[in-house]
Scaffold this motif. Structure first.
Motif, short mmCIF file in Angstrom:
data_model
loop_
_atom_site.label_atom_id
_atom_site.label_comp_id
_atom_site.label_asym_id
_atom_site.label_seq_id
_atom_site.Cartn_x
_atom_site.Cartn_y
_atom_site.Cartn_z
N SER A 114 -0.89 4.83 -11.98
CA SER A 114 -1.38 3.60 -12.61
C SER A 114 -0.61 2.39 -12.10
O SER A 114 0.62 2.39 -12.08
N LYS A 115 -1.34 1.37 -11.70
CA LYS A 115 -0.75 0.09 -11.29
C LYS A 115 -1.64 -1.02 -11.85
O LYS A 115 -2.69 -1.34 -11.29
N LEU A 116 -1.24 -1.59 -12.98
CA LEU A 116 -2.06 -2.61 -13.62
C LEU A 116 -2.00 -3.92 -12.84
O LEU A 116 -0.98 -4.31 -12.29
N LYS A 117 -3.13 -4.59 -12.83
CA LYS A 117 -3.23 -5.92 -12.23
C LYS A 117 -3.79 -6.84 -13.30
O LYS A 117 -4.73 -6.48 -14.01
N ASP B 120 6.20 12.63 -6.25
CA ASP B 120 6.45 12.28 -4.85
C ASP B 120 5.37 11.32 -4.37
O ASP B 120 4.18 11.51 -4.67
N ILE B 121 5.77 10.32 -3.58
CA ILE B 121 4.81 9.43 -2.97
C ILE B 121 4.05 10.18 -1.89
O ILE B 121 4.62 11.00 -1.16
N THR B 122 2.74 9.96 -1.82
CA THR B 122 1.93 10.60 -0.79
C THR B 122 1.50 9.56 0.24
O THR B 122 1.80 8.38 0.11
N GLU B 123 0.80 10.02 1.26
CA GLU B 123 0.27 9.10 2.25
C GLU B 123 -1.13 8.61 1.87
O GLU B 123 -1.73 7.82 2.60
N ASP B 124 -1.63 9.08 0.73
CA ASP B 124 -2.96 8.71 0.28
C ASP B 124 -2.99 7.26 -0.21
O ASP B 124 -2.12 6.84 -0.97
N ILE B 125 -3.98 6.53 0.22
CA ILE B 125 -4.27 5.19 -0.29
C ILE B 125 -5.69 5.24 -0.84
O ILE B 125 -6.65 5.44 -0.10
N THR B 126 -5.81 5.08 -2.15
CA THR B 126 -7.11 5.19 -2.80
C THR B 126 -7.69 3.81 -3.08
O THR B 126 -7.03 2.98 -3.72
N PRO B 127 -8.91 3.53 -2.62
CA PRO B 127 -9.55 2.25 -2.95
C PRO B 127 -10.04 2.28 -4.39
O PRO B 127 -10.54 3.29 -4.88
N THR B 128 -9.89 1.17 -5.09
CA THR B 128 -10.43 1.01 -6.44
C THR B 128 -11.22 -0.30 -6.45
O THR B 128 -11.10 -1.11 -5.53
N PRO B 129 -12.02 -0.53 -7.49
CA PRO B 129 -12.77 -1.80 -7.54
C PRO B 129 -11.88 -3.03 -7.58
O PRO B 129 -12.35 -4.14 -7.34
N TRP B 130 -10.58 -2.85 -7.85
CA TRP B 130 -9.69 -4.00 -8.02
C TRP B 130 -8.52 -4.00 -7.02
O TRP B 130 -7.58 -4.75 -7.18
N GLY B 131 -8.58 -3.15 -6.01
CA GLY B 131 -7.52 -3.14 -5.02
C GLY B 131 -7.11 -1.73 -4.64
O GLY B 131 -7.45 -0.76 -5.33
N ASP B 132 -6.40 -1.61 -3.54
CA ASP B 132 -5.95 -0.31 -3.06
C ASP B 132 -4.74 0.18 -3.87
O ASP B 132 -3.95 -0.61 -4.39
N LEU B 133 -4.59 1.50 -3.92
CA LEU B 133 -3.55 2.11 -4.73
C LEU B 133 -2.81 3.18 -3.95
O LEU B 133 -3.42 4.07 -3.35
N GLU B 134 -1.47 3.10 -3.95
CA GLU B 134 -0.65 4.17 -3.39
C GLU B 134 -0.59 5.29 -4.42
O GLU B 134 -0.37 5.05 -5.61
N VAL B 135 -0.79 6.53 -4.00
CA VAL B 135 -0.92 7.65 -4.93
C VAL B 135 0.37 8.47 -4.96
O VAL B 135 0.92 8.84 -3.92
N TYR B 136 0.84 8.75 -6.19
CA TYR B 136 1.97 9.66 -6.40
C TYR B 136 1.44 11.01 -6.88
O TYR B 136 0.47 11.08 -7.64
#
Length: 461
Positions: free
Chosen positions: A193-196, A403-419
């Motif tokens: 979760s990363k709130l904006k 652990d931090i992964t190399e996955d970057i997930t697009p969301t309707p409000w911005g990209d997210l680094e996935v743990y």
């Protein structure tokens, strides 16, 4: 009932929706006009219950004293239009004695719905149960008090509800990011979760930049959840209240089936508030089950035809109903919120980084706002000092349970680094339970633990 029109639900639309919209626009203009006369241009004041109360009186209501409100408004004007997730120090007067990590755990209250989703063989009922579970937390999320921002490395754990083992951790401070994992014999739940936010003067828009996945263990089905954004109204002037208008989409990534549910916006006189309507679709986007209800009350479902109309001979069946909540609770807590906040229900050998142990949170729970404010400032200063020490040593913060992964997930409000959950907490909890003395819920012992989320030992002093 049109299957592809999310704005059409049990409450209807068309002519009456147009009338409601017109009245709403008039009320909005009236509120803005009153605010202009008061010297607070651009601050819309909305009464979610409608009514005929004088707009100027409504604007003056709120949790702030007049002098505090004016001072806070002057301070916050420069942030209008900005993301204020971590750039503003907020007074404890607007906080509840709970952290964001604990609030993440509130989604587990009705976790039996995920158990049922795992047990059923009907692929569409899976989504009925799972999407109802996702809706069930909104009654708790309507609380207008702000949870504390977690300290980097802070955790929250819960092991005493529905056979679930739950762990969440603050994995980043700038930007603020949390990760969580919950698991029992039927499902595994994972969230990053990363709130904006966007501050609008007397309101704030909250965009859930996150990834939520649920794995149903029996068949390995993976569900993905995209919630609607949230708007907090009347932060400074008027009665503070929360609305979440927009679509919630839960997709079965294994089959392509999905539930699309529309949260109706609150109109004038409260029209549409709390209402949720939508459908479960198959992979060909044909409606199979209609869903309707209110997120503060209950949800029901009924099989439907390809046009979205109820099948003859079927009836609405209730799938979820809100549990009774304490009356006149100071912080609008549910029974479950009190449970997850309690030392009495803390697991054996509670982690020293657990949110329950925060001195500012506990002081606020005891009603000492002055001490809470001082302790909050002290914790934030220690966090800044540890950051300086980490930078001087050339170290990077490493989460303990994710652990931090190399996955970057697009969301309707911005990209997210996935743990990703690394499995170490399950090992820790098994060892802690095996070695612990005394019974679970030893509140006196837990209270003696000093809060310690710090990477370096000298930060705990």
């Amino acid at each position: 009932m049109a299957p592809n029109d999310p704005t059409t639900g049990a409450g209807g639309g068309g002519f009456f929706a147009s009338i409601t919209s017109t009245i709403s626009n008039f009320g909005s203009a009236m509120s803005k006009s009153v605010n202009g006369l008061m010297g607070y241009e651009g601050l819309e004041v909305i009464n979610p219950e409608g009514g005929t109360e004088d707009a100027e009186e409504e604007a003056r209501r709120g949790r702030w004293k007049q002098e505090d409100r004016d001072g806070y408004w002057k301070m916050m004007q420069k942030y209008i239009g900005a993301d204020v997730t971590s750039m503003v120090t907020l007074p404890v007067i607007i906080f509840e004695p709970m952290t964001m990590l604990q609030k993440m755990a509130e989604l587990m209250e009705y976790s039996h719905l995920l158990d049922m989703a795992d047990k059923t063989e009907d692929p569409y009922m899976r989504l009925v149960y799972a999407s109802s579970w996702a809706i069930s937390v909104y009654y708790a999320y309507q609380r207008t008090w702000k949870p504390f921002n977690p300290i980097l490395g802070e955790t929250y754990e819960m092991t005493n509800h529905g056979g679930i083992s739950f762990i969440s951790e603050q994995v980043s401070h700038h930007p603020p990011m949390s990760a969580g994992h919950a698991e029992n014999e039927h499902f595994a739940y994972d969230v990053t979760s990363k709130l904006k936010t966007k501050f609008l003067g007397n309101s704030i828009d909250v965009y859930p930049v996150g990834r939520t996945r649920v794995t149903l263990k029996r068949d390995g089905v993976v569900l993905d959840l995209v919630p609607p954004p949230t708007k907090v109204h009347n932060l400074i002037f008027g009665r503070t209240w929360v609305d979440s208008p927009g679509e919630m989409i839960m997709t079965n990534l294994t089959s392509g089936d999905k539930a699309v549910l529309y949260f109706q916006p609150c109109g004038w006189f409260g029209a549409g508030r709390y209402e949720v309507d939508g459908y479960v679709y198959n992979a060909a986007e044909e409606p199979k089950i209609l869903m309707t209800g209110k997120w503060n009350q209950s949800m029901s479902y009924q099989p439907c035809d390809i046009e979205g109309e109820p099948l003859p001979g079927t009836e609405l069946e209730e799938v979820w109903r809100l549990a009774d909540a304490p009356k006149n609770d100071k912080f609008q807590y549910t029974q479950f919120a009190h449970k997850i906040n309690s030392f009495d229900t803390a697991p054996k050998k509670l982690l020293a980084s657990d949110s329950r142990l925060r001195s500012d949170r506990y002081a606020l729970e005891m009603g000492d706002m002055s001490k809470s404010g001082c302790e909050k400032s002290s914790l934030e200063e220690r966090q800044r000092a540890e950051k300086r020490a980490r930078e001087e040593r050339g170290h990077k913060f490493t989460p303990r349970w994710f652990d931090i992964t190399e996955d970057i997930t697009p969301t309707p409000w911005g990209d997210l680094e996935v743990y990703r959950y690394n499995g170490k907490y399950a090992e820790h909890r098994a060892d802690a339970d095996a070695d612990a003395d005394g019974s679970e819920g030893n509140a006196a012992h837990v209270k003696s633990i000093q809060f310690n989320p710090w990477q370096y030992e000298d930060m705990a002093a």
